[in-house]
Design a protein around this motif. Structure first.
Motif: not given
Ligand SMILES: Nc1ncnc2c1ncn2[C@@H]1O[C@H](COP(=O)(O)OP(=O)(O)OP(=O)(O)O)[C@@H](O)[C@H]1O
Length: 650
Positions: A354-355, A371, A413-414, A287, A358, A282, A279, A272, A416, A360, A426, A289
């Motif tokens: 899972y949403h 994205r 960024s955390k 991490s 979605s 945090t 990165n 996702l 949603l 952030t 999140n 997803i």
């Molecule tokens: N529970 C979830 N359900 C669906 N999509 C999610 C969920 N959690 C995160 N995402 C998707 O994954 C993407 C990445 O999430 P993340 O928390 O890693 O943010 P990030 O912007 O990549 O921050 P970082 O740079 O700290 O990793 C988000 O943009 C979101 O669209």
């Protein structure tokens, strides 16, 4: 209108699908239909084989009276609707049901296998075309008498006055629910669903007008009739599109992926996070997803993987247990956490809801994500939107703090954005595991949450992720752009680290109560709107059920070795009804493409109203006046006939 200028036998054949021709001798015993309808037959001297002198029939009358089948002398309906068709003079009316009379169901006991139909007594004939064995849908509780006890026509015999204030058991009351029907098309005659609800409403006399749409509010007052369009009858376009996109995203798969096929009890991983940038800012670990499907329950979850994490303390991962108790609409629910070597390293995996689709808050407002490049300029975030975020996040924090936990990560960024203005906190629980040995108390971490909360709102208001580096400038901007109430609330949060007993999320919530009310009101409006949309879909669900049944019957090439099954008997009405609903043409011969006509007809069919319609065969040689009630019975009995083998198998 029927049979004008045509030998009656031909008409009879057309009318009923495939009755067997009578022999010429038998025809002499049958009064010519043209005589019945028009008083005379133009073909009397031109070879018409039927009898043209009613007096000669008297000898056979007693026998012929008993017969009641498709060869009966008249099929002119006795009762006409108010559609402008006048009733013919004296004639014996044959119900359109006669089309499915004896000739179509030859008795196996009949010794003769000749072409002539087996004569039946009237009562037998009635059984042949009556569909009494199929129970007509009547919401239970409306009628308190069986036909035997009542007025004989299924009329309603009130047993008591309707008292709207009488409390009745709910459908969930034990014993109130009837046996669940295995028939997915069921009109619920068993009362397994809606019927059970009405079953206990003693004295309820007024049957519901099922054929009418009953729009549930909210209503748009200023829409005139001609402004209504097809969209008014279905789920709103934008909602439908959103739901469809979300289900497409949920079902999306990634063929030929390098990702592991299986991670513990999850499979079908789809990344996702599309930034591909490691990165670790945090959580201290990079991490990732993934969307994944659980092989335990088949549902989809979001897996957050912390790359390269080594578990040193067993207790650390158990801290996730406390998070499972946090069940709040403003927090992404945490389900599980485990370590895994499926990614060829040592990873820590968090399983959350899972949403689909979605974003952030950073993606949405800070143009930070890759994205959605170029899609979002850093536009000013309206005050009402910010209040909406604040009230929802306050709601989430309250639940977290009430469980003796702290969010710990609260940044754009955390958080949603799972629908237009719906936000959820999140990435909770992660720091509780990876920083398990922290020395800070929970009270301290909760106060830090308030400060993080304030900084996040400030960042969003300033439209800049770098605002944190210049707080004075950010505050100036915030003061200029937003109301004093919003500014004071955010400043209150930023001072959250003060060792003040009153500085809790509960105090904050009390302070913004007027805003809570307005968010609550918006939520109720949305709830009303969705309920109204749901009500409309309920109506449409009935229509799909009917169309499925019609589709199963109409044009079926063969059934039980009978290639004319779908064309004969009562199925013939269903064919004509299908033509009436879907294949009508206007005066110019153009197709009538009127969804309103289709929906009205099908709703009336579903309700089985007494209203009559005029069905005409394609060659215009046969016509029937039937009520929706009769068509409904024909549909039900034909459908039940199709269900027979399925029932035998059970
Ligand atoms: N529970 C979830 N359900 C669906 N999509 C999610 C969920 N959690 C995160 N995402 C998707 O994954 C993407 C990445 O999430 P993340 O928390 O890693 O943010 P990030 O912007 O990549 O921050 P970082 O740079 O700290 O990793 C988000 O943009 C979101 O669209």
């Amino acid at each position: 209108m029927a049979s004008a200028g045509k030998p009656p036998l031909e008409d009879a054949r057309r009318t009923t699908g495939s009755p067997k021709m009578k022999s010429r001798e038998n025809a002499k015993d049958t009064l010519c239909r043209n005589v019945t309808i028009y008083g005379r037959c133009r073909y009397e001297d031109k070879g018409c084989a039927f009898n043209h002198d009613p007096s000669k029939l008297n000898a056979n009358q007693s026998d012929s009276k008993k017969r009641f089948n498709v060869d009966s002398p008249s099929f002119t309906p006795s009762l006409l609707s108010g559609n402008g068709v006048s009733a013919p003079k004296k004639s014996t009316a044959i119900s359109p049901k006669a089309a499915s009379a004896a000739p179509f169901q030859p008795r196996t006991t009949s010794s003769s296998r000749s072409n002539t139909s087996t004569p039946t007594t009237r009562s037998e004939a009635v059984q042949d075309w009556a569909v009494a064995d199929v129970q007509e849908f009547v919401p239970q509780g409306f009628e308190h008498v069986t036909p035997l006890q009542g007025n004989g026509n299924g009329g309603i015999a009130p047993t008591g006055a309707f008292d709207p204030f009488v409390t009745t058991p709910t459908p969930m009351t034990p014993g109130a629910v009837g046996p669940v029907s295995g028939n997915p098309y069921s009109h619920d005659p068993t009362g397994a669903m809606g019927g059970a609800f009405f079953a206990n409403q003693t004295g309820f006399q007024q049957p519901i007008q099922y054929h009418l749409y009953a729009p549930i509010g909210p209503h748009s007052q200023n829409t005139l009739g001609y402004q209504r369009n097809v969209h008014d009858l279905f789920i709103p376009n934008d909602l439908r599109e959103e739901l469809q996109k979300k289900s497409a995203a949920t079902l999306q798969t990634l063929p030929n992926t390098q990702l592991p096929a299986q991670v513990d009890y999850f499979h079908s991983l789809v990344p996702l996070d599309l930034s591909h940038q490691k990165n670790a800012a945090t959580f201290g670990y990079p991490s990732w997803i993934y969307k994944a499907q659980s092989s335990k329950d088949g549902t989809f979850y979001a897996l957050r993987r912390l790359e390269g994490y080594r578990l040193t303390n067993e207790k650390a991962i158990r801290s996730v247990q406390a998070w499972k108790r946090v069940c709040n609409a403003s927090v992404v629910t945490i389900h599980d956490a485990f370590t895994s070597r499926s990614f060829q390293d040592s990873s820590l995996i968090f399983v959350t809801d899972y949403h689909p689709l979605s974003k952030t808050l950073a993606d949405q407002h800070l143009n930070a994500g890759t994205r959605f490049p170029g899609r979002h300029t850093n536009a000013h975030v309206p005050e009402q939107i910010l209040w909406g975020y604040m009230t929802q996040i306050a709601n989430g924090l309250k639940a977290i703090h009430a469980n003796g936990l702290a969010a710990r990560v609260l940044e754009p960024s955390k958080v949603l954005l799972t629908a237009k203005t719906r936000v959820r906190i999140n990435a909770c629980a992660i720091l509780d595991v990876v920083q398990f040995d922290t020395q800070r108390t929970v009270a301290d971490l909760q106060r830090q949450d308030l400060v993080n909360f304030g900084q996040m709102i400030m960042t969003l208001g300033a439209n800049s992720p770098t605002v944190i580096h210049n707080p004075t400038k950010a505050m100036e901007h915030f003061t200029r752009a937003y109301s004093p109430q919003l500014k004071n609330s955010v400043f209150w949060l930023l001072n959250g680290l003060q060792m003040d007993q009153e500085r809790t999320i509960d105090t904050f919530i009390t302070g913004i109560s007027s805003q809570l009310m307005s968010t609550f009101d918006s939520a109720l409006h949305l709830d009303d709107q969705l309920n109204s949309d749901l009500g409309r879909e309920l109506e449409n669900g009935r229509i799909v059920r009917l169309m499925s049944k019609l589709g199963l019957i109409n044009e079926r090439p063969e059934y039980e070795h009978d290639t004319r099954w779908s064309e004969s008997g009562e199925r013939y009405f269903l064919k004509l009804f299908r033509d009436y609903v879907f294949h009508s043409v206007d005066g110019q011969g153009d197709a009538v493409v009127d969804l309103g006509h289709i929906l009205t007809c099908l709703n009336k069919l579903d309700a089985g109203t007494d209203e009559k319609i005029h069905l005409v065969s394609r060659d215009e040689q046969s016509s029937f006046i039937v009520s929706y009630k009769e068509v409904k019975k024909a549909l039900e009995s034909s459908f039940q006939a199709l269900m027979k083998p399925a029932r035998r198998m059970h």
